[in-house]
Design a protein around this motif. Structure first.
Motif, mmCIF file in Angstrom:
data_model
loop_
_atom_site.group_PDB
_atom_site.id
_atom_site.type_symbol
_atom_site.label_atom_id
_atom_site.label_comp_id
_atom_site.label_asym_id
_atom_site.label_seq_id
_atom_site.Cartn_x
_atom_site.Cartn_y
_atom_site.Cartn_z
ATOM 1 N N ARG A 70 12.854 12.408 1.368
ATOM 2 C CA ARG A 70 12.760 11.937 -0.268
ATOM 3 C C ARG A 70 13.341 10.589 -0.675
ATOM 4 O O ARG A 70 14.294 10.340 0.638
ATOM 5 C CB ARG A 70 14.034 13.235 -0.460
ATOM 6 N N PRO A 71 13.147 10.390 -2.259
ATOM 7 C CA PRO A 71 11.010 10.545 -2.340
ATOM 8 C C PRO A 71 10.310 9.812 -2.567
ATOM 9 O O PRO A 71 10.481 8.837 -1.606
ATOM 10 C CB PRO A 71 11.895 9.941 -4.096
ATOM 11 N N VAL A 72 9.364 10.861 -1.773
ATOM 12 C CA VAL A 72 8.488 10.563 -0.551
ATOM 13 C C VAL A 72 7.238 11.324 -1.517
ATOM 14 O O VAL A 72 7.163 12.533 -1.618
ATOM 15 C CB VAL A 72 7.833 10.595 0.487
ATOM 16 N N GLU A 73 6.251 10.710 -2.267
ATOM 17 C CA GLU A 73 5.221 11.346 -3.164
ATOM 18 C C GLU A 73 3.466 10.544 -2.247
ATOM 19 O O GLU A 73 3.569 9.894 -1.243
ATOM 20 C CB GLU A 73 5.498 9.879 -4.082
ATOM 21 N N LEU A 74 2.833 11.575 -1.856
ATOM 22 C CA LEU A 74 1.619 11.513 -2.050
ATOM 23 C C LEU A 74 1.157 11.170 -2.776
ATOM 24 O O LEU A 74 0.936 12.208 -3.681
ATOM 25 C CB LEU A 74 0.836 12.967 -1.150
ATOM 26 N N ARG A 100 3.717 7.174 -0.566
ATOM 27 C CA ARG A 100 4.350 6.459 -1.181
ATOM 28 C C ARG A 100 6.083 6.226 -0.547
ATOM 29 O O ARG A 100 6.331 7.644 -1.006
ATOM 30 C CB ARG A 100 4.158 5.827 -2.548
ATOM 31 N N HIS A 101 6.620 5.238 -0.543
ATOM 32 C CA HIS A 101 8.668 5.716 0.198
ATOM 33 C C HIS A 101 8.993 5.152 -0.690
ATOM 34 O O HIS A 101 8.678 4.461 -1.652
ATOM 35 C CB HIS A 101 9.141 5.406 1.347
ATOM 36 N N PRO A 102 10.056 5.137 -0.923
ATOM 37 C CA PRO A 102 11.417 5.066 -1.954
ATOM 38 C C PRO A 102 11.164 3.611 -2.034
ATOM 39 O O PRO A 102 11.662 2.837 -3.250
ATOM 40 C CB PRO A 102 12.958 5.360 -1.663
ATOM 41 N N ASP A 103 11.410 2.862 -1.248
ATOM 42 C CA ASP A 103 11.499 1.113 -0.790
ATOM 43 C C ASP A 103 9.794 0.081 -1.520
ATOM 44 O O ASP A 103 9.310 -0.603 -1.531
ATOM 45 C CB ASP A 103 11.701 0.974 -0.119
ATOM 46 N N GLY A 104 9.080 1.053 -1.516
ATOM 47 C CA GLY A 104 7.552 0.463 -2.606
ATOM 48 C C GLY A 104 6.399 1.160 -1.059
ATOM 49 O O GLY A 104 5.190 0.548 -1.766
ATOM 50 N N ARG A 105 6.895 0.832 -0.154
ATOM 51 C CA ARG A 105 6.532 1.185 1.266
ATOM 52 C C ARG A 105 5.216 2.106 1.220
ATOM 53 O O ARG A 105 5.254 3.641 0.961
ATOM 54 C CB ARG A 105 6.943 0.973 2.620
#
Length: 499
Positions: free
Chosen positions: A122-126, A141-146
């Motif tokens: 978390r929070p990781v988005e498909l 997309r990872h929380p740091d924008g990576r």
């Protein structure tokens, strides 16, 4: 270890999916775009069949210790008690509804996963996925924008009613929204049944009021509050509004206090036609949503996970052919979803009748039919989900040579606590034979030892033999000694179907 399965959504359905696949030795990743678990009570009940399936996984104890057991439901109408539906006679180790707020269900599931080395990300988005013939390419997309791109064998959408995966597949979510507003209040109730262990349903001329015990003194109150044609997002009720509804529709003398959660909602009834698109699956609210009547929603989704996980594990571990095993998931769970949607819709319609004449007929008929033990038994079996079965599945062989005991497609009997031993962690799913061992049987058991438990259990009824699936449903029922039927079934499980 490279994950074989990416699970999107870490609610109860997604975490159940992750738990089941992990215990079967399939490496998973599970992500959720929310920064933390829900802190709301949301779905409240774990039904008997869900608890039985958790028993099989060996992780039900923490839930049983944390939950509050409800043993019956009462119906009131026209100012009088109409009927009582007991749950404590159903044939299961868990003859009750286990009331447990969803926030606690999620916490316990996440703790179980963590004990097995699986961390919810978390929070990781498909953000995107591309299905292929051999794998699915997913972009995260990872929380740091990576950004991150990975290939997995299977992608499972447990990401709720607004599913990114369902939208990405372009699959219609067919159905409608019911034109009425509802309120939900998790509160403390002081009065007539503040220490009760039963659900109370009040059919009033204005609508329905339902109280569910959560823990001693704490209840959930649900009520319909009229047509919702004007405001697409109904406002949460005040505590005063809840008190007014309880005063008008309830038994009198109840005092509402200490609100934990006040909310409003509208009922959607929607479902996808197919829960699978190649290497991509949907489960839970991503595939079906319906009225909360009967409290079936979360349980239906969790049982989607129990159904799919063992099938996917056998295929991923190279122990069974892809078809018809994976194709059976949508066939089996789609039929259950249809039935749950229809049943919940009917319960809602009956509870919210507006005509005084129809209300009087409803109250009279309910008082009569609940007087029959057979009716009460049938309703309790349906409510606890013990009656779910798969008689029309491609994995079910009907017409066996034995006519007594559980039929093909039925839930295999679980008579007492401890009757089902949890699978060894990391081991592949196993079918189980109930019958009598023989020389011919020993050869079959050895030949298919990678998918069949090597201990033959006592038959359910003398003279019969049953092959039971890893999720506790009868694959085939046949006569004692008919090992050729068992072998034929297992051979088909192993043999690829030509498309």
């Amino acid at each position: 270890m490279q994950p074989a399965v990416l699970i999107v959504g870490a609610g109860p359905v997604g975490m159940t999916m992750a738990a089941e696949l992990t215990r079967f030795g399939v490496p998973v990743r599970i992500i959720d775009k929310a920064p933390q678990r829900t802190d709301k009570s949301k779905a409240l009940v774990l039904w008997s069949r869900t608890l039985e399936l958790m028993d099989r996984g060996g992780y039900s104890r923490a839930f049983l210790e944390a939950g509050f057991r409800v043993t019956a439901a009462n119906f009131y109408g026209g100012g009088r008690h109409i009927a009582r539906l007991p749950l404590d006679d159903v044939p299961t180790p868990h003859p009750y509804a286990l009331m447990l707020p969803q926030c606690d269900t999620e916490r316990l599931l996440e703790e179980q996963l963590r004990s097995w080395g699986v961390v919810v990300e978390r929070p990781v988005e498909l953000t995107e996925f591309v299905p292929g013939a051999e794998h699915v390419t997913a972009t995260l997309r990872h929380p740091d924008g990576r950004g991150e791109t990975l290939d997995v064998s299977w992608l499972i959408g447990c990401d709720g009613a607004h599913s990114t995966i369902r939208h990405g597949l372009g699959i219609p979510f067919s159905g409608s929204t019911m034109p009425s507003d509802w309120i939900l209040a998790d509160v403390h109730l002081h009065g007539a049944f503040e220490h009760g262990e039963e659900v109370n349903i009040f059919w009033h001329a204005d609508g329905v009021l339902v109280s569910f015990p959560i823990s001693p003194g704490r209840f959930r109150v649900i009520a319909d509050v009229g047509d919702g044609h004007t405001n697409p997002h109904p406002p949460a009720p005040t505590l005063e509004a809840v008190q007014a509804l309880v005063d008008r529709r309830g038994p009198g003398g109840l005092v509402v206090s200490e609100p934990v959660w006040l909310s409003a909602f509208r009922i959607n009834e929607r479902k996808v036609a197919d829960y699978r698109a190649g290497r991509v699956f949907m489960a839970g609210d991503a595939a079906h949503v319906h009225s909360p009547a009967g409290g079936q929603g979360m349980n239906t989704g969790m049982q989607d996970a129990f159904n799919l996980a063992w099938k996917l594990a056998l295929v991923e571990r190279g122990l069974a052919a892809t078809e018809p095993l994976l194709g059976s998931y949508s066939v089996e769970r789609g039929a259950v979803g249809e039935q749950v949607l229809a049943d919940a819709g009917r319960l809602t319609m009956v509870a919210t009748l507006r005509s005084g004449v129809l209300q009087g007929i409803r109250n009279h008929v309910a008082g009569v039919v609940f007087g029959f033990a057979g009716v009460r038994e049938k309703l309790a079996t349906k409510l606890t989900e013990l009656g779910i079965g798969y008689p029309h599945s491609p994995l079910t062989v009907s017409g066996g040579r034995h006519q007594h005991g559980p039929a093909a497609g039925d839930r295999a009997p679980v008579e007492k606590a401890g009757a089902v031993t949890a699978d060894v962690f990391g081991a592949a799913p196993r079918f189980v034979v109930y019958g009598e061992r023989s020389v011919a049987g020993a050869a079959v058991m050895e030949r298919y030892g990678d998918v069949v438990d090597q201990t033959v259990r006592e038959p359910f009824v003398e003279g019969g033999m049953w092959l039971v699936r890893p999720d506790g449903y009868v694959a085939i029922a046949t006569a004692r000694g008919d090992w050729s039927a068992i072998e034929s079934y297992l051979a088909r499980l192993k043999t690829p179907v030509v498309q």
